[in-house]
Structure formats: structure tokens, C-alpha cells
Design a protein around this motif. Structure first.
Motif, PDB file in Angstrom:
ATOM      1  N   PHE A  72       0.837  -1.327   0.187  1.00 43.51           N
ATOM      2  CA  PHE A  72       0.172   0.085   0.053  1.00 43.51           C
ATOM      3  C   PHE A  72       0.844   1.226  -0.052  1.00 43.51           C
ATOM      4  O   PHE A  72       0.554   2.271  -0.501  1.00 43.51           O
ATOM      5  CB  PHE A  72      -0.913   0.144   1.007  1.00 43.51           C
ATOM      6  N   TRP A  76       1.037   4.275  -3.059  1.00 46.61           N
ATOM      7  CA  TRP A  76       0.560   5.416  -2.364  1.00 46.61           C
ATOM      8  C   TRP A  76       1.725   6.386  -2.896  1.00 46.61           C
ATOM      9  O   TRP A  76       1.540   7.722  -3.242  1.00 46.61           O
ATOM     10  CB  TRP A  76       0.538   5.542  -1.040  1.00 46.61           C
ATOM     11  N   ASN A  77       2.895   6.109  -2.719  1.00 45.92           N
ATOM     12  CA  ASN A  77       4.041   6.819  -3.147  1.00 45.92           C
ATOM     13  C   ASN A  77       4.555   7.037  -4.516  1.00 45.92           C
ATOM     14  O   ASN A  77       5.136   7.857  -5.193  1.00 45.92           O
ATOM     15  CB  ASN A  77       5.316   6.498  -2.270  1.00 45.92           C
ATOM     16  N   ILE A  81      -2.185   9.011  -5.980  1.00 46.03           N
ATOM     17  CA  ILE A  81      -3.623   8.575  -5.437  1.00 46.03           C
ATOM     18  C   ILE A  81      -4.482   9.552  -4.926  1.00 46.03           C
ATOM     19  O   ILE A  81      -5.616   9.618  -5.114  1.00 46.03           O
ATOM     20  CB  ILE A  81      -3.256   7.266  -4.532  1.00 46.03           C
ATOM     21  N   PRO A  82      -3.870  10.485  -4.190  1.00 43.34           N
ATOM     22  CA  PRO A  82      -4.833  11.430  -3.763  1.00 43.34           C
ATOM     23  C   PRO A  82      -5.421  12.215  -4.767  1.00 43.34           C
ATOM     24  O   PRO A  82      -6.703  12.706  -4.617  1.00 43.34           O
ATOM     25  CB  PRO A  82      -3.981  12.259  -2.653  1.00 43.34           C
ATOM     26  N   GLY A 259      -3.801  -1.717  -4.812  1.00 41.40           N
ATOM     27  CA  GLY A 259      -4.420  -0.429  -5.611  1.00 41.40           C
ATOM     28  C   GLY A 259      -5.954  -0.730  -5.509  1.00 41.40           C
ATOM     29  O   GLY A 259      -6.560   0.233  -5.481  1.00 41.40           O
ATOM     30  N   ILE A 262      -7.533  -0.083  -2.540  1.00 40.68           N
ATOM     31  CA  ILE A 262      -7.688   1.562  -2.033  1.00 40.68           C
ATOM     32  C   ILE A 262      -8.821   1.929  -2.730  1.00 40.68           C
ATOM     33  O   ILE A 262      -9.518   2.823  -2.266  1.00 40.68           O
ATOM     34  CB  ILE A 262      -6.362   2.096  -2.492  1.00 40.68           C
TER      35      ILE A 262
END
Length: 289
Positions: A72, A76-77, A81-82, A259, A262
Motif C-alpha cells: 500500500f 501510494w508513493n 493516488i490522492p 491499489g 484502495i
């Protein structure tokens, strides 16, 4: 009590048949639940596995030897994603609000008013549900292109602003309201808009909840249409972002599973929050039937 049951063999046989029928029903429901939940559990297991854990094995290994959140963190990195989630929230907001409003506007006269050709119009609307989306995709794409909406969120939002299924659901919700309530409002001097917005619309909350869940899932998981319309990666929703993830890590199933989870978590949260509306809508329909 036991003597009365023993004295009535037919009642005892009926209770036995009812018990067997209930047992069979619960057995098949439990079996169906297991079949549907296994892929989800397997995805969660893969996303939590380390590099030394086996993914594909017979029998499947659902419990990882080493639990890790590294997959995860890597996803995310690696991808924004945000930003993808924010874009998806924006598209989903209008993908839920607009169908609730426009489908209600279209369904109300079909359910509560009488005019010539009403049934024919409703049949034609329902008939469009039999047309696959792939058939209408090319002409809609050409219309969006002519309107100059390529590469914009508007080109995605307006195509789902109203749906035949939404009109059908809202029409059924409005039809379940007794006529006496509407007649009382007319006697009190309410106009058509006041009857619709202040009286009828709040009374179809269960059906609105059902439609909201369906629209949310459809908008959140929308992939093909944004792929055709959008050309800027900064505007991509989470589905297209995960598509890029698969291209970047085509051989790393752990990252793809992470992913996918998420993107799936918001859908689960929304469904749990609104599931009571499914139950209320099903109960009200069964009682009316």
C-alpha cells in the motif's frame, strides 16, 4: 401445547417442511456468500503478502506468512493516488446528485399525472435499457466531440445525468405513495412544485437511497468512458490511475491488489452507510405487492 401438535399430524408435517425449506434456503445463501466473498478475501490476502510469500498456489494460501503494508505504501508513493481520489470524488458527486434530481423530475409525471401517451413514453424509456452501452457509445462520443467537451469532466458527467433505470426506480417509488396524500395537499392549496418537492420527494427516500448507491458504484467504477474522453493524466479518476498502475507493475500482483483495495474501500463504506435504504425499499415494495 405438545399434545395439540401431536394430535395434529398435518401441522407437524407442515412445520417440518417449513424447517427443511428454511435450512435449504440458508444453505444456498451461505454457499453464494462464500463464492462471492472468496475473491475479495484473496485480494486482501495478496495485498498484505510480502515478497517471499507465494501468491498462486494450490490450495490457495489465504493467510500470509508475513503481514506487511509495504504494498500500500509503494502504491501510494508511486502514483498520485490522492489526486486520483479527488478527481473521482468530484465526478462521483455529480454522477449521484444529477441522476437523483433529473430522474425524479422525469419519473414524477409518469407516476402521478395522467396525460395522453404516458404509457407509451414509459415503455420507450424502458426499452432503451435493452440497448447495450457499446451501441450508443460512438454516436454519443461524436456528439460530445461536436460540443467541444472532449477532455473535460462535463463530457463525462452529462452522459450519466439521467438513466432509464433511475427513471424506472423513481417512478415505482412515487407510485407507492397513496393518492389521498396528494389530494389533501391540493385541497390545502399546494401547487405542483410544492407537492413534488416538499411532499413527494421526501417520501421516496428509500428509493433515492437505492438509486444513490447504484449511481455511486457506477460513477466510482466508471472506466471506459473517462478513458475515451480524458487525455490529461492529472484529470484521471482512480480507475484510470489503477490502469496506469497495472502498466507500471504488470508482473507485481501484490501492488495491483493493494491499489484495487484502495479504490474499493470508499465503495464498501458508502454501501454500508446506505444499505438500510435497500432493505426499506424492498420491504415497502413487498408490502405493496
Amino acid at each position: 401445547m405438545s399434545k395439540s401438535v401431536a394430535a395434529n399430524p398435518s401441522k407437524q408435517g407442515f412445520n417440518r417442511k417449513k424447517l427443511i425449506s428454511k435450512f435449504i434456503s440458508y444453505f444456498f445463501l451461505l454457499l453464494l456468500t462464500c463464492i462471492t466473498i472468496v475473491p475479495f478475501i484473496w485480494t486482501v490476502s495478496i495485498s498484505l503478502k510480502g515478497q517471499n510469500d507465494v501468491i498462486f498456489s494450490i490450495p490457495p494460501q489465504f493467510i500470509p506468512n508475513t503481514f506487511t503494508l509495504e504494498n500500500f505504501i509503494t502504491v501510494w508513493n508511486t502514483l498520485p493516488i490522492p489526486r486520483y481520489l479527488l478527481n473521482t470524488v468530484f465526478l462521483t458527486f455529480f454522477g449521484v446528485v444529477l441522476p437523483l434530481i433529473f430522474c425524479s423530475f422525469a419519473a414524477y409525471p409518469l407516476a402521478r399525472m395522467k396525460f395522453k401517451g404516458m404509457n407509451l413514453i414509459f415503455i420507450l424509456i424502458i426499452a432503451t435499457m435493452m440497448i447495450p452501452n457499446e451501441v450508443t457509445m460512438i454516436p454519443v462520443y461524436l456528439v460530445i466531440d461536436k460540443l467541444g467537451l472532449m477532455g473535460t469532466y462535463t463530457g463525462i458527467i452529462i452522459t450519466g445525468a439521467i438513466t432509464p433505470l433511475g427513471i424506472f426506480l423513481m417512478r415505482q417509488g412515487f407510485k407507492e405513495i397513496p393518492r389521498e396524500i396528494e389530494e389533501s395537499a391540493v385541497i390545502d392549496g399546494a401547487n405542483v412544485w410544492q407537492i413534488f418537492w416538499k411532499l413527494m420527494f421526501p417520501m421516496v427516500k428509500p428509493m433515492l437511497g437505492v438509486l444513490a448507491i447504484l449511481c455511486f458504484i457506477s460513477s466510482w467504477n466508471n472506466f471506459l468512458w473517462p478513458l475515451l474522453i480524458l487525455d490529461d493524466p492529472n484529470k484521471y479518476p482512480i480507475t484510470l490511475g489503477l490502469y496506469q498502475l497495472q502498466g507500471a507493475f504488470s508482473a507485481n500482483t501484490r501492488l495491483i491488489a493493494a491499489g484495487a483495495l484502495i479504490a474499493l474501500i470508499p465503495v464498501i463504506v458508502v454501501f454500508i452507510a446506505f444499505q438500510r435504504y435497500f432493505i426499506e425499499a424492498a420491504y415497502s415494495s413487498s408490502v405493496k405487492g
